[in-house]
Write an enzyme that holds these catalytic residues in place. Structure first.
Site, mmCIF file in Angstrom:
data_model
loop_
_atom_site.group_PDB
_atom_site.id
_atom_site.type_symbol
_atom_site.label_atom_id
_atom_site.label_comp_id
_atom_site.label_asym_id
_atom_site.label_seq_id
_atom_site.Cartn_x
_atom_site.Cartn_y
_atom_site.Cartn_z
ATOM 1 N N TYR A 219 -0.212 9.603 3.730
ATOM 2 C CA TYR A 219 0.645 9.679 2.553
ATOM 3 C C TYR A 219 0.103 8.725 1.505
ATOM 4 C CZ TYR A 219 4.848 9.222 -0.360
ATOM 5 O OH TYR A 219 5.733 9.189 -1.407
ATOM 6 N N ASP B 286 -7.183 3.787 0.457
ATOM 7 C CA ASP B 286 -5.801 3.508 0.086
ATOM 8 C C ASP B 286 -5.324 2.342 0.948
ATOM 9 O OD1 ASP B 286 -3.091 3.363 -0.297
ATOM 10 O OD2 ASP B 286 -2.739 5.524 -0.172
ATOM 11 N N LYS C 169 2.352 -3.313 -3.445
ATOM 12 C CA LYS C 169 3.276 -4.376 -3.844
ATOM 13 C C LYS C 169 2.946 -5.727 -3.240
ATOM 14 C CE LYS C 169 6.317 -1.430 -2.473
ATOM 15 N NZ LYS C 169 5.518 -0.208 -2.677
#
Length: 423
Positions: free
Chosen positions: A144, A239, A267
């Protein structure tokens, strides 16, 4: 445990928020029941609206390596907020953060700050297509990369948790630009390149999967991806929204000694606040506006609050490298408490207990897990004050704030919960 107040809040939320939540996995559809509504966090613990206390292994889905409300992060935020919340203009600390990321990730020669992991992957793919002048992307089933239109094809995370097909609302033309292959299957990657010669712009991969549960790469898989992409003049995108700064100070690329062309970070570079980044080779990144023709912009990009918090968190990790030994030790202890018929996958401080006795190496083998048994385990743990991701297809995260007592209590709860789940 009493969940009356959370139940009331959930019922109220469903009148004004789709499903009552602002991100699908939070709705507990996979495990059933009512999600606790969280009021505050402290260290490795969170507290819900009913006053229940939990040991937290979600950690805002990974970025809270130092735990909730770490003093260095709070101090940085207090200083930043006293000067303003947003400027939409350059600040010196943006440079500091960019230089710090470059120092920690040698493959990143230039970096652009954005606001979310989704925005980072969307932008990295746009840059890859513009740089190569090609349209196709190869991704892996179960990985994802945010809710980017072209990447919601055989995706993991909430898509897998809810058992959804490729999302409605994504034009067919977008999804046709994405080619999917099984994770850890380099033969399928090579075959896909042969079938689409000179048309593949990039391969995007979670170097350690976290969105179909924690699944590490097989030996040689990442090295082969590096070779195949280079041979075909395509870009390799790591990623590292989950793995950056977590599995190693320099992410999975440091752990496995692989140098991707582009990297996305999440984050964690904001100490848990909304921020993300993409970066990579200088010759690629200079194609990004205003240096080059590939447009990407954002009013809140480089927000001073997030930048300040991120710098504080990263610099604390730099000056306290022993944290990584503690994280590995704690997570290893959790991994060792599972019974023989549970498959445990762990890399660093990411881990998943899979309710299957088969090795889990890709999306298909992850789906061999007993979802109902996981649901029983999840609720047994929640009843014992242990807060886990509410899905078999997510990783749990250990923080530096987890004490030996927290780990010991979690192991005791897990042993009892495994008996309940498997009986």
């Amino acid at each position: 445990m009493d969940h009356t107040r959370s139940q009331q809040l959930f019922e109220r939320a469903q009148l004004s928020i789709p499903g009552g939540v602002n991100s699908p996995v939070r709705a507990y559809r996979s495990v059933g029941g009512t999600p606790p509504f969280i009021e505050r966090g402290e260290g490795a613990h969170i507290f819900d609206a009913d006053g229940n206390e939990y040991i937290d292994y979600v950690g805002s889905w990974g970025p809270l390596i130092l735990g909730h409300r770490h003093p260095v992060v709070l101090d940085a935020l207090k200083h930043a907020i006293s000067r303003g919340t947003s400027f939409g203009a350059p600040t010196e600390q943006e440079i500091d953060l960019a230089e710090t990321v470059r120092e920690m990730f040698p493959s990143i020669e230039m970096v652009r700050l954005v606001n979310s992991g989704t925005e980072a992957t969307m932008s990295a793919l746009r840059v890859a297509r513009g740089f190569t002048n090609r349209d196709l992307t190869i991704k892996f089933e179960g990985c994802y990369h945010g809710h980017v239109d072209s990447l919601l094809v055989k995706a993991g995370s909430g898509v897998a948790t809810l058992g959804l097909p490729d999302s409605p609302g994504v034009p067919k033309g977008f999804s046709e630009t994405t080619l999917t292959v099984p994770y850890n299957d380099i033969d399928a990657v090579e075959e896909t390149f042969r079938a689409h010669q000179d048309k593949v712009a990039a391969v995007i991969v979670e170097p350690v999967c976290g969105n179909m549960g924690c699944i590490p790469p097989n030996g040689g898989f990442l090295e082969s991806l590096r070779r195949v992409t280079a041979d075909n003049e395509a870009l390799l995108i790591f990623d590292e929204v989950m793995t950056g700064f977590r599995v190693a100070p320099g992410g999975a690329q440091q752990l496995y000694n692989i140098k991707p062309d582009l990297t996305t970070l999440g984050k964690v570079i904001g100490g848990g606040l909304p921020i993300a980044a993409y970066g990579g080779r200088r010759d690629i990144m200079t194609f990004v506006a205003p240096s080059g023709p590939i447009y990407q912009a954002g009013t809140l990009s480089g927000n001073p609050l997030a930048v300040s918090a991120g710098l504080a968190a990263i610099r604390h990790l730099q000056t306290h490298p022993e944290i990584y030994n503690q994280l590995n030790r704690s997570t290893g202890a959790l991994a060792s408490c599972a019974p023989a018929n549970i498959t445990v996958n762990r890399i660093g401080s990411m881990m998943t207990w899979f309710f299957t006795d088969q090795p889990v190496t890709d999306a298909a083998t992850a789906k061999s897990s007993d979802i109902k048994a996981f649901g029983r385990f999840f609720h047994a743990m929640l009843d014992r004050g242990i807060y886990l991701p509410p899905s078999q297809y997510e990783a749990l995260f250990v923080s530096a704030a987890h004490t030996d007592a927290d780990i010991s209590r979690t192991i005791d709860a897990a042993r009892e919960s495994f008996e309940i789940a498997l009986s």
